[in-house]
Design a protein around this motif. Structure first.
Motif, short mmCIF file in Angstrom:
data_model
loop_
_atom_site.label_atom_id
_atom_site.label_comp_id
_atom_site.label_asym_id
_atom_site.label_seq_id
_atom_site.Cartn_x
_atom_site.Cartn_y
_atom_site.Cartn_z
N ARG A 22 -2.10 15.83 2.54
CA ARG A 22 -1.43 14.85 3.22
C ARG A 22 -1.40 13.48 2.71
NH1 ARG A 22 -3.70 14.33 9.12
NH2 ARG A 22 -2.45 12.52 8.88
N PHE A 23 -0.17 12.75 3.21
CA PHE A 23 -0.19 11.51 2.22
C PHE A 23 0.32 10.44 3.42
CE2 PHE A 23 0.99 14.91 -0.54
CZ PHE A 23 0.06 14.56 -1.66
N SER A 24 -0.29 9.34 3.36
CA SER A 24 -0.11 8.27 4.38
C SER A 24 -0.03 6.94 3.49
CB SER A 24 -0.85 8.50 5.31
OG SER A 24 -2.13 8.28 5.21
N ASN A 35 2.80 -1.48 1.52
CA ASN A 35 3.43 -1.40 2.90
C ASN A 35 4.65 -0.26 2.72
OD1 ASN A 35 2.11 -3.46 3.87
ND2 ASN A 35 3.44 -5.06 3.15
N THR A 36 5.02 0.04 1.41
CA THR A 36 6.08 1.13 1.47
C THR A 36 5.75 2.57 0.79
OG1 THR A 36 6.84 0.33 -0.55
CG2 THR A 36 7.64 -0.73 1.13
N SER A 37 4.70 2.47 0.14
CA SER A 37 4.33 3.61 -0.53
C SER A 37 3.21 4.41 0.09
CB SER A 37 3.92 3.41 -2.01
OG SER A 37 2.90 2.71 -2.02
N ASP A 38 3.25 5.79 0.17
CA ASP A 38 2.32 6.79 0.81
C ASP A 38 1.09 6.96 -0.39
OD1 ASP A 38 3.54 6.52 3.01
OD2 ASP A 38 4.67 8.59 2.91
N SER A 39 0.52 6.11 -0.52
CA SER A 39 -0.51 6.24 -1.78
C SER A 39 -2.05 6.74 -1.26
CB SER A 39 -0.78 4.96 -2.53
OG SER A 39 -1.43 3.90 -1.62
N SER A 83 -1.95 4.00 -7.13
CA SER A 83 -1.16 4.99 -7.33
C SER A 83 -1.57 6.53 -6.52
CB SER A 83 -0.84 5.60 -8.75
OG SER A 83 -1.70 6.41 -9.32
N GLN A 84 -0.65 7.21 -5.98
CA GLN A 84 -0.65 8.51 -5.31
C GLN A 84 -1.28 9.45 -6.09
OE1 GLN A 84 2.11 11.54 -3.85
NE2 GLN A 84 2.10 10.33 -2.21
N LEU A 85 -0.74 9.32 -7.59
CA LEU A 85 -1.36 10.42 -8.24
C LEU A 85 -2.86 10.27 -8.65
CD1 LEU A 85 -0.97 12.66 -10.62
CD2 LEU A 85 -0.39 10.90 -11.92
#
Length: 142
Positions: A22-24, A35-39, A83-85
């Motif tokens: 899950r990402f948020s 504020n814009t990326s789901d990291s 970063s999400q990664l």
């Protein structure tokens, strides 16, 4: 990023199909992009129902993780990277470490031992020496 199969312990290989991601939005570093990326990443593993977890390891893990499980599911989060990664990698590593600790065999039982006679004598001699020093200080102060 494809999560590779990872051997947690002998007989227990964690597969991508065993995990739920899950990402948020993260509250951590990232400037205006936060504020814009789901990291922020949450990875969940069903300890109670996973077919890849052998029964003896499952029982051990359920016992050790009972305070962290919700309906038999272990959830780990990561939001320290921008970063999400990188957060996915951190969450996966944290999950594997947690499962390794929870499914590891218990340490060997410690057999109680007694101090040797010479060790007891050394300890008592040290105590007497220290008491003598304190007695001398008291006598000097008077």
């Amino acid at each position: 990023m494809a999560f590779p199969s990872m051997q947690v312990s002998p007989g227990f290989v964690l597969r991508e199909s065993d995990l739920t991601w899950r990402f948020s939005r993260s509250s951590g570093p990232g400037g205006q992009g936060v504020n814009t990326s789901d990291s922020r990443v949450e990875v969940s593993f069903d300890v109670r129902r996973s077919p890849s977890l052998p029964e003896p390891l499952r029982e051990r893990a359920l016992g050790r993780l009972e305070g962290r499980l919700v309906d038999g599911i272990l959830t780990v989060t990561a939001s320290e990277h921008r970063s999400q990664l990188r957060n996915r990698e951190a969450a996966a590593a944290r999950l594997i470490t947690t499962l390794r600790r929870a499914s590891s065999p218990p340490p060997p039982v410690r057999r109680p031992t007694r101090p040797s006679a010479s060790a007891v004598q050394r300890r008592i001699a040290g105590k007497k020496h220290r008491a003598q020093i304190k007695r001398q200080r008291r006598a000097e102060a008077d």
